[in-house]
Design a protein around this motif. Structure first.
Motif, PDB file in Angstrom:
ATOM      1  N   ILE A 180      -0.845   4.948  16.576  1.00  0.00           N
ATOM      2  CA  ILE A 180      -0.351   4.814  18.211  1.00  0.00           C
ATOM      3  C   ILE A 180      -0.232   6.246  18.366  1.00  0.00           C
ATOM      4  O   ILE A 180      -0.317   6.347  19.673  1.00  0.00           O
ATOM      5  N   THR A 181       0.877   7.375  17.518  1.00  0.00           N
ATOM      6  CA  THR A 181       1.244   8.512  18.430  1.00  0.00           C
ATOM      7  C   THR A 181      -0.472   9.286  18.745  1.00  0.00           C
ATOM      8  O   THR A 181      -0.504   9.955  19.009  1.00  0.00           O
ATOM      9  N   ARG A 182      -0.538   8.871  17.345  1.00  0.00           N
ATOM     10  CA  ARG A 182      -1.667   9.872  17.561  1.00  0.00           C
ATOM     11  C   ARG A 182      -2.847   9.702  18.487  1.00  0.00           C
ATOM     12  O   ARG A 182      -3.374  10.344  19.607  1.00  0.00           O
ATOM     13  N   GLY A 211       3.427  10.906  13.941  1.00  0.00           N
ATOM     14  CA  GLY A 211       3.527   9.662  13.982  1.00  0.00           C
ATOM     15  C   GLY A 211       4.456   8.916  14.417  1.00  0.00           C
ATOM     16  O   GLY A 211       5.565   9.891  15.195  1.00  0.00           O
ATOM     17  N   THR A 212       5.099   7.735  15.320  1.00  0.00           N
ATOM     18  CA  THR A 212       6.395   7.879  14.822  1.00  0.00           C
ATOM     19  C   THR A 212       7.735   7.858  15.267  1.00  0.00           C
ATOM     20  O   THR A 212       8.958   8.085  15.820  1.00  0.00           O
ATOM     21  N   GLY A 213       7.474   7.499  13.550  1.00  0.00           N
ATOM     22  CA  GLY A 213       8.851   8.334  13.213  1.00  0.00           C
ATOM     23  C   GLY A 213       8.950   9.943  13.175  1.00  0.00           C
ATOM     24  O   GLY A 213       9.535  10.247  13.881  1.00  0.00           O
ATOM     25  N   GLY A 248       0.986  -1.152   0.182  1.00  0.00           N
ATOM     26  CA  GLY A 248      -0.199   0.280   0.001  1.00  0.00           C
ATOM     27  C   GLY A 248       0.571   0.901  -0.246  1.00  0.00           C
ATOM     28  O   GLY A 248       0.600   2.698  -0.404  1.00  0.00           O
ATOM     29  N   TYR A 249       2.027   0.819   0.104  1.00  0.00           N
ATOM     30  CA  TYR A 249       2.807   1.804   0.408  1.00  0.00           C
ATOM     31  C   TYR A 249       3.624   3.080  -0.451  1.00  0.00           C
ATOM     32  O   TYR A 249       4.203   3.996  -0.779  1.00  0.00           O
ATOM     33  N   VAL A 250       2.937   2.641  -2.262  1.00  0.00           N
ATOM     34  CA  VAL A 250       3.068   2.901  -3.764  1.00  0.00           C
ATOM     35  C   VAL A 250       2.417   4.049  -2.858  1.00  0.00           C
ATOM     36  O   VAL A 250       3.238   5.298  -3.816  1.00  0.00           O
TER      37      VAL A 250
HETATM   38  C1  LIG Z   1       0.246   6.107   6.745  1.00  0.00           C
HETATM   39  C2  LIG Z   1       1.019   6.009   7.651  1.00  0.00           C
HETATM   40  N1  LIG Z   1      -0.340   7.300   8.563  1.00  0.00           N
HETATM   41  C3  LIG Z   1       0.003   6.595   9.926  1.00  0.00           C
HETATM   42  C4  LIG Z   1       0.963   6.665  10.858  1.00  0.00           C
HETATM   43  C5  LIG Z   1       1.101   7.208  12.341  1.00  0.00           C
HETATM   44  O1  LIG Z   1       1.019   5.502  13.065  1.00  0.00           O
HETATM   45  P1  LIG Z   1       1.593   5.264  13.982  1.00  0.00           P
HETATM   46  O2  LIG Z   1       1.503   6.782  15.095  1.00  0.00           O
HETATM   47  O3  LIG Z   1       1.800   4.422  14.845  1.00  0.00           O
HETATM   48  O4  LIG Z   1       3.685   5.756  13.806  1.00  0.00           O
HETATM   49  C6  LIG Z   1       2.449   6.345  10.104  1.00  0.00           C
HETATM   50  C7  LIG Z   1       2.922   5.514  10.554  1.00  0.00           C
HETATM   51  O5  LIG Z   1       3.122   4.430  11.054  1.00  0.00           O
HETATM   52  C8  LIG Z   1       1.989   6.030   8.579  1.00  0.00           C
HETATM   53  O6  LIG Z   1       2.256   5.012   8.280  1.00  0.00           O
END
Ligand SMILES: Cc1ncc(COP(=O)(O)O)c(C=O)c1O
Length: 323
Positions: A234-236, A271-273, A177-179
């Motif tokens: 998860i950060t959300r 987001g985590t990153g 899906g990341y494309v």
């Molecule tokens: C498409 C997408 N949306 C949202 C997030 C944020 O998710 P999380 O906070 O769990 O890292 C990520 C990162 O994993 C992501 O790739």
């Protein structure tokens, strides 16, 4: 600076690569964590993954942030693709802690578990299939500190729409899906911006390329609902919790239009990153006065306190690596 798909910083040197990975059921030197070109997930995007951060604690070594939640999501994503890892959330958390102990680092580290379709089982015909294919798990990690610019980033509204959940399981973190995300980032960069915010097929804000989107509108915190075809970050969830608990600010989960983003008092990504990053420009217009807003700034500070173990009430979100 530029936010990249994998969380690397374009303006900085690449992060140092730790020399151990988990692969094929054992801990191996990273250079031995290799896959054949016939790997099914490489051909068809049939893998699922996570991005997890381990943070240096002020006085207690390294701790993995919300490891259980990340591995719960990995197992959920795996079920969608009929990947059976045969391991529990607890076992996966411990495997990751052991990897970090073997790497021997106490610095901030990014962990990338990848569960994937590997090889056709004997007697199976080649083709796109989720059954009749073996499953595998690899986990690698690399040192990575915060890379987002606290002064804020510039986002486009992408012309690439987030696919609807009846076309792609968007709530699972599926490699193929990341494309869509890569195309959106590519377009944003070509326009001289840092990241892209994608709308869903209904024209409402879905999320950014690898982050969720929040806006502050009239003193209220707003984020799109999970039904907006986003990955439930998860950060959300962390931000929603910290905003309510520590700042007394509830979150409205509701559709967010592109016009509202452009007119918002504050916009930020989670987001985590990414962690929490202010968005100071959307679609070529400054957000408010073009500087990070007060709620964003307060949440950024609160988040760092929590991930580094300075807020004991959130200690259950930290999985210690060294006990
Ligand atoms: C498409 C997408 N949306 C949202 C997030 C944020 O998710 P999380 O906070 O769990 O890292 C990520 C990162 O994993 C992501 O790739």
């Amino acid at each position: 600076m530029t936010v990249t798909q994998d969380g690397a910083a374009a303006a900085q040197p690449s992060p140092a690569i730790a020399q151990v990975a988990y692969h094929d059921g054992e801990f191996v030197p990273l250079e031995r964590a290799l896959l054949p070109v016939t790997t099914q997930a490489l051909q068809y995007g049939t893998g699922v993954f996570e991005g997890i951060r381990a943070y240096a604690q002020d006085d207690r070594g390294l701790a993995i942030f919300r490891a259980h939640d990340h591995y719960r999501r990995l197992l959920r994503s795996s079920r969608t693709l009929r990947i059976d890892l045969g391991r529990s959330v607890e076992e996966l958390c411990e495997l990751t802690a052991e990897l970090l102990r073997r790497i021997g680092t106490t610095e901030d580290t990014y962990v990338r578990p990848l569960a994937y379709k590997r090889a056709l089982l004997p007697g199976q015909k080649p083709g796109v299939s989720l059954s009749g294919v073996s499953d595998a798990l690899s986990v690698n990690a690399f040192r990575m500190g915060s890379y987002t610019d606290p002064a804020g980033i510039r986002c486009t509204i992408s012309s690439w729409r987030r696919p609807p959940s009846d076309a792609l399981p968007v709530r699972a973190k599926v490699t193929g899906g990341y494309v869509n995300n890569a195309l959106a980032v590519d377009e944003a960069r070509a326009a001289g911006c840092d990241d892209a915010i994608l709308l869903n097929s209904r024209g409402q804000v879905a999320e950014a390329s690898t982050s969720n989107v929040f806006a502050v509108i009239g003193g209220r915190l707003v984020t799109p609902p999970v039904t907006a075809d986003l990955l439930e970050g998860i950060t959300r969830d962390t931000v929603v919790t910290l905003a309510a608990d520590l700042l007394g600010t509830p979150t409205d989960f509701r559709d967010l239009g592109r016009d509202e983003l452009v007119g918002a008092d504050e916009v930020f990504l989670t987001g985590t990153g990414t962690e929490i990053v202010p968005v100071t420009e959307v679609a070529g217009r400054p957000v408010a006065d073009g500087a990070p807003g007060p709620l964003t700034t307060a949440l950024m500070g609160a988040y760092q306190n929590v991930v580094r173990g300075r807020e004991p009430r959130y200690g259950h979100w930290l999985h210690p690596v060294h006990v």
